[in-house]
Motif scaffolding. Structure first.
Motif, short mmCIF file in Angstrom:
data_model
loop_
_atom_site.label_atom_id
_atom_site.label_comp_id
_atom_site.label_asym_id
_atom_site.label_seq_id
_atom_site.Cartn_x
_atom_site.Cartn_y
_atom_site.Cartn_z
N ASP A 155 0.84 -1.20 0.00
CA ASP A 155 0.00 0.00 0.00
C ASP A 155 0.87 1.25 0.00
OD1 ASP A 155 -2.25 1.62 0.04
OD2 ASP A 155 -3.16 0.63 1.77
N PHE A 156 0.27 2.40 -0.27
CA PHE A 156 1.01 3.65 -0.33
C PHE A 156 1.61 3.99 1.03
CE2 PHE A 156 1.54 8.26 -1.06
CZ PHE A 156 2.24 8.20 -2.25
N SER A 157 2.82 4.49 1.02
CA SER A 157 3.58 4.68 2.27
C SER A 157 2.89 5.60 3.27
CB SER A 157 4.97 5.23 1.95
OG SER A 157 5.76 4.26 1.31
N SER A 158 2.09 6.55 2.80
CA SER A 158 1.49 7.52 3.71
C SER A 158 0.55 6.88 4.73
CB SER A 158 0.73 8.59 2.92
OG SER A 158 1.62 9.39 2.18
N TRP B 103 -5.95 -3.35 16.53
CA TRP B 103 -6.38 -2.04 17.04
C TRP B 103 -6.89 -1.15 15.91
CZ3 TRP B 103 -4.57 3.17 16.66
CH2 TRP B 103 -5.16 4.06 17.58
N LEU B 104 -6.20 -1.19 14.76
CA LEU B 104 -6.59 -0.34 13.64
C LEU B 104 -6.24 -1.01 12.32
CD1 LEU B 104 -6.41 3.44 13.18
CD2 LEU B 104 -5.09 2.07 11.58
N VAL B 105 -7.14 -0.86 11.34
CA VAL B 105 -6.90 -1.32 9.97
C VAL B 105 -6.68 -0.08 9.12
CG1 VAL B 105 -7.76 -2.68 8.03
CG2 VAL B 105 -8.48 -3.23 10.38
N SER B 106 -5.51 0.03 8.47
CA SER B 106 -5.15 1.21 7.69
C SER B 106 -4.94 0.79 6.24
CB SER B 106 -3.87 1.85 8.25
OG SER B 106 -3.49 2.98 7.49
N TYR B 107 -5.73 1.38 5.33
CA TYR B 107 -5.61 0.96 3.93
C TYR B 107 -6.16 2.02 2.98
CZ TYR B 107 -10.62 -0.26 4.11
OH TYR B 107 -11.99 -0.23 4.25
#
Length: 357
Positions: A105-108, A138-142
């Motif tokens: 995924d994108f680094s940001s 705890w968190l899903v980041s995508y």
């Protein structure tokens, strides 16, 4: 391929566009955005610009951003970059918390969590993301749409799995908002930079925060613009924090937001479902001519390790990009069937075997 009735006729709103296949890299400003930036430069250069006017512009942009994300203005925070908002989530995570990301995924939406050093960051394939969510997450980041491949995440399934597990969600819609409706994205933190598909100047980003995010995230970037009334929170010694998402606000890059307000207003005025059909129609027509399967993404990518296909597109006068060993093109408001034909001819032409006489 979609019928002509599904094509949009907005090409005259852009000074350029013919052969520009890089909305996923750097968008083009519509006429209203270009004109707004020019007027601002004139006002600034003649000393007639004012901070109050810039603040009013930002508030109008906040309303447009809320409309694009399907929420209220009080849930929107404005900023400069996606990574800053992701960084707030990362800084607020408990030590040892599990963060689940998409591999590649994108680094940001990945790097802020890795930089903490004390979080457990897991990376899984996009199609395995929902199944990988557990009660310990705890968190899903995508990203809703993947930058390198153009793949679209199964938002509903991922959201449902996160809710069941009690996990927070962070969704980056930078590669989605503008070509597809994003007003039904449900997440604790929805982040978007406006300089791609929305055609705003770079340096204008926005995010929506859920009640849980407002409560659990710490506004580490708090400054004079983090209060309910920024003009009443310019000085200490007190900490001035708005009750809602504005507490996560940073001082705005005024000139960028002049263009962004016009760009977001233009995008919010469009029927984004029609935009989606237009963009997908062109993208899938291009895929068909290259022998690729149809997709639900306006971004088309394919393996191009040597860069030959990208070079062929460039030689043909087309603006495209390459990412992660793949050639990448995108179709948007200013593109039409002629762009599809030119791009397909360029790529297919570069693959024809050389015939020696």
């Amino acid at each position: 391929m979609l019928e002509h009735a599904d094509r949009l006729d907005l090409g005259d709103r852009f000074a350029a566009g013919r052969g520009y296949l890089a909305a996923c890299t750097l968008g083009l400003p519509a006429d209203v955005t270009r004109d707004a930036v020019r007027r601002d430069l004139e006002r600034w250069s003649t000393g007639s610009a004012s901070a109050a006017d810039y603040s009013a512009t930002l508030e109008r942009a906040r309303v447009h951003a809320a409309a694009l994300l399907g929420t209220e203005a009080e849930r929107i925070a404005t900023g400069s970059q996606v990574s800053v908002f992701a960084g707030l989530a990362a800084a607020s995570a408990p030590a040892g918390a599990e963060i689940l990301c998409i591999d590649g995924d994108f680094s940001s939406v990945v790097a802020p969590f890795l930089a903490r050093g004390d979080l457990r960051v897991r990376h899984v394939p996009l199609d395995a993301l929902a199944d990988a969510i557990t009660p310990s997450t705890w968190l899903v980041s995508y990203s809703l749409v993947q930058s390198a491949t153009g793949e679209v995440a199964d938002l509903a399934t991922i959201t449902a799995a996160a809710r069941t597990a009690g996990a927070l969600t962070l969704v980056d819609t930078t590669q989605a908002t503008g070509w597809m409706p994003a007003d039904a994205v449900e997440a604790d933190l929805v982040v978007c930079h406006a300089y791609k598909w929305l055609g705003a100047p770079r340096g204008a980003a926005f995010a929506s925060f859920s009640d849980r995010a407002i409560t659990e995230f710490t506004p580490h970037t708090a400054g004079w613009y983090s209060g309910t009334d920024p003009w009443a929170s310019c000085y200490g010694p007190e900490l001035h924090l708005a009750d809602g998402a504005r507490r996560f606000e940073v001082s705005p890059a005024w000139h960028a937001w002049v263009g962004a307000e016009a760009a977001l207003g233009f995008a919010a005025s469009l029927d984004l479902e029609s935009v989606r059909r237009h963009d997908l129609g062109l993208a899938n027509a291009f895929r068909e001519r290259l022998g690729l399967e149809a997709s639900d993404s306006a971004i088309v990518t394919w393996p191009d390790e040597t860069g030959c296909d990208l070079a062929a597109l460039t030689v043909a006068g087309l603006v495209a990009s390459g990412r992660a060993g793949r050639a990448r093109v995108a179709f948007h408001l200013w593109n039409d069937d002629e762009d599809v034909a030119r791009a397909a001819d360029a790529v297919n032409g570069s693959r024809r075997p050389l015939v020696l006489s």
